[in-house]
Design a protein around this motif. Structure first.
Motif, PDB file in Angstrom:
ATOM      1  N   LEU A 145       5.808  -5.583  -5.647  1.00 34.45           N
ATOM      2  CA  LEU A 145       6.545  -5.266  -4.264  1.00 34.45           C
ATOM      3  C   LEU A 145       5.832  -4.169  -3.322  1.00 34.45           C
ATOM      4  N   GLY A 146       4.909  -3.266  -4.101  1.00 35.37           N
ATOM      5  CA  GLY A 146       4.290  -2.366  -3.198  1.00 35.37           C
ATOM      6  C   GLY A 146       3.192  -3.081  -2.570  1.00 35.37           C
ATOM      7  N   SER A 147       2.389  -3.973  -3.128  1.00 41.26           N
ATOM      8  CA  SER A 147       1.529  -4.955  -2.558  1.00 41.26           C
ATOM      9  C   SER A 147       1.774  -5.680  -1.406  1.00 41.26           C
ATOM     10  N   GLU A 152       9.862   4.802  -3.306  1.00 43.47           N
ATOM     11  CA  GLU A 152      10.230   5.530  -1.960  1.00 43.47           C
ATOM     12  C   GLU A 152       9.666   5.099  -0.725  1.00 43.47           C
ATOM     13  N   GLN A 153       8.388   4.702  -0.911  1.00 45.38           N
ATOM     14  CA  GLN A 153       7.726   4.541   0.275  1.00 45.38           C
ATOM     15  C   GLN A 153       7.984   2.972   0.637  1.00 45.38           C
ATOM     16  N   THR A 154       8.385   2.118  -0.429  1.00 44.58           N
ATOM     17  CA  THR A 154       8.901   0.872   0.091  1.00 44.58           C
ATOM     18  C   THR A 154      10.291   0.507   0.489  1.00 44.58           C
ATOM     19  N   SER A 155      11.156   1.237  -0.055  1.00 44.55           N
ATOM     20  CA  SER A 155      12.528   1.052   0.087  1.00 44.55           C
ATOM     21  C   SER A 155      13.295   2.367   0.653  1.00 44.55           C
ATOM     22  N   LYS A 158      16.891   3.862  -5.889  1.00 43.03           N
ATOM     23  CA  LYS A 158      17.935   2.950  -5.978  1.00 43.03           C
ATOM     24  C   LYS A 158      17.752   1.875  -5.337  1.00 43.03           C
ATOM     25  N   LYS A 159      17.465   1.835  -3.908  1.00 40.99           N
ATOM     26  CA  LYS A 159      17.119   0.646  -3.211  1.00 40.99           C
ATOM     27  C   LYS A 159      16.192  -0.350  -3.688  1.00 40.99           C
TER      28      LYS A 159
END
Length: 412
Positions: free
Chosen positions: A108-110, A168-171, A175-176
């Protein structure tokens, strides 16, 4: 008379003793004249788990090659190109994944973040994990990293605080991000997976299966950015605004080249361990045109022996072969399928740019492969004509065909 009788008895005893002495082995003695006692060494007992003798579920497939015995409770071996399951044992049983969870986090980060982007560690990311024994690179509040550095730390060092940062950086929040993890799992066809954190730390509500994990790993492998992170053996994070020394990261997967259990063809993967999960291991490997992914869960000794047995089994007994197929197919839709293509013609032309293939036992013939057709919805665009290939009832590959003309053209 008695003396003569006694002498005869004594003479007989001495003769018997002499004969016995002649038949006994001569014992070696030490420097003090005492006999040296030797014993035949008893072979050390080999320990196996309760699941070692359990046969593979795939052994029940007619014409399939019998699978190896492994220590792990759950395992799967998949050909990544065709999606064929070559080996399966308790692959749909829910297990704690431990750090192989990070494959989903890194995927997901990628997909969402640019590798060169910079960010600062938040207080909640840097110190949100209180377990002092947790895998970490000891990032501090306000410390600056690039996304690439963070994801390398996740995949190589298994740094748990960096998974929080990526989340945190992605969503925007962990939690999200967890909600996104579960959505992605459903999109990939996972049926018995629920993530509750981005790192795999112990949580009763955090589980998956070997089958679902193979689907996630396969999707991750086809992301070139993720492949960079999982196949890197060594990486350095130079000094930062908070830490004056270079951080040296080494991939913990011991089957990679140059490591303790190096295996020819292994690209990388992800290790995992907690007391509840046991050893978990995901491994990517290639030989020839066969790209395999193995997943072993609830195992012992790093699951390396299990993984070697699975990869040997796959590479030695199976091969991938192309299937003769038309580039274009005129498919007659069933009445119930017409609403999917929004067309009332009896025959719709579909096309494919790829040659389909299947993974079969070495002595099997592609002529024995059967196929069935179906129209399926396509969330990313136009509906698909899907061809499923099977070998004695076992799913062995898939081909996708797309409508030759657009829907607007079909309505003319």
């Amino acid at each position: 008379m008695k003396n003569k009788k006694f002498k005869r008895i004594l003479s007989g005893l001495l003769c018997a003793a002499f004969i016995v002495c002649q038949t006994l082995p001569v014992l070696a003695t030490d420097e003090y004249g005492d006999p040296i006692v030797t014993a035949t060494p008893v072979p050390e007992e080999v320990y196996h788990t309760d699941y070692y003798k359990q046969p593979a579920d795939t052994d029940s497939i007619e014409g399939w090659v019998q699978g190896p015995q492994i220590e792990g409770e759950s395992a799967i071996l998949m050909d990544m190109t065709t999606g064929t399951i070559l080996y399966s044992k308790n692959a749909d049983k829910a297990q704690y994944p431990a750090s192989i969870t990070k494959i989903m986090t890194a995927l997901l980060g990628s997909e969402s973040l640019k590798a060169t982007d910079k960010f600062s560690m938040s207080e909640t990311a840097a110190h949100g994990i209180t377990d002092t024994q947790s895998s970490s690179i000891y990032a501090d509040t306000g410390e600056e990293f690039t996304v690439e550095q963070a994801l390398m730390a996740v995949m190589l060092q298994s740094a748990n605080e960096m998974t929080l940062a990526i989340a945190e950086q992605t969503s925007g929040s962990v939690k999200k991000f967890v909600e996104l993890m579960n959505l992605k799992a459903r999109q990939l066809g996972c049926t018995n997976t629920h993530f509750n954190n981005p790192n795999g730390l112990p949580d009763e509500k955090h589980y998956t299966t070997a089958n679902d994990m193979a689907k996630i790993a396969r999707a991750a492998w086809f992301n070139p950015t993720f492949r960079k992170y999982c196949t890197t053996g060594y990486y350095e994070i130079p000094s930062t605004n908070k830490f004056s020394e270079t951080r040296y990261l080494l991939n913990h997967h011991k089957m990679m080249s140059g490591q303790a259990y190096a295996y020819d063809g292994v690209f990388g993967g992800k290790t995992g361990y907690t007391e509840a999960a046991g050893n978990t291991l995901v491994t990517f490997a290639r030989r020839g045109n066969m790209y395999l992914v193995s997943v072993v869960m609830q195992s012992i000794n790093g699951a390396y022996s299990d993984t070697k047995s699975l990869l040997d089994y796959g590479f030695n007994n199976f091969s991938r072969s192309a299937i003769k197929a038309k580039k274009e197919i005129c498919f007659s839709c069933l009445p119930a399928e017409k609403y999917l293509i929004k067309d009332y013609r009896k025959c719709v032309l579909f096309y494919s740019m790829k040659t389909p293939s299947v993974a079969l036992p070495n002595d099997a013939d592609t002529a024995s492969v059967k196929k069935n057709y179906s129209i399926q919805k396509n969330p990313a665009g136009r509906p698909l004509l899907t061809i499923n290939y099977t070998f004695n009832g076992h799913q062995d590959g898939t081909a996708r065909y797309y409508p030759k003309t657009s829907i607007s053209d079909l309505r003319l």
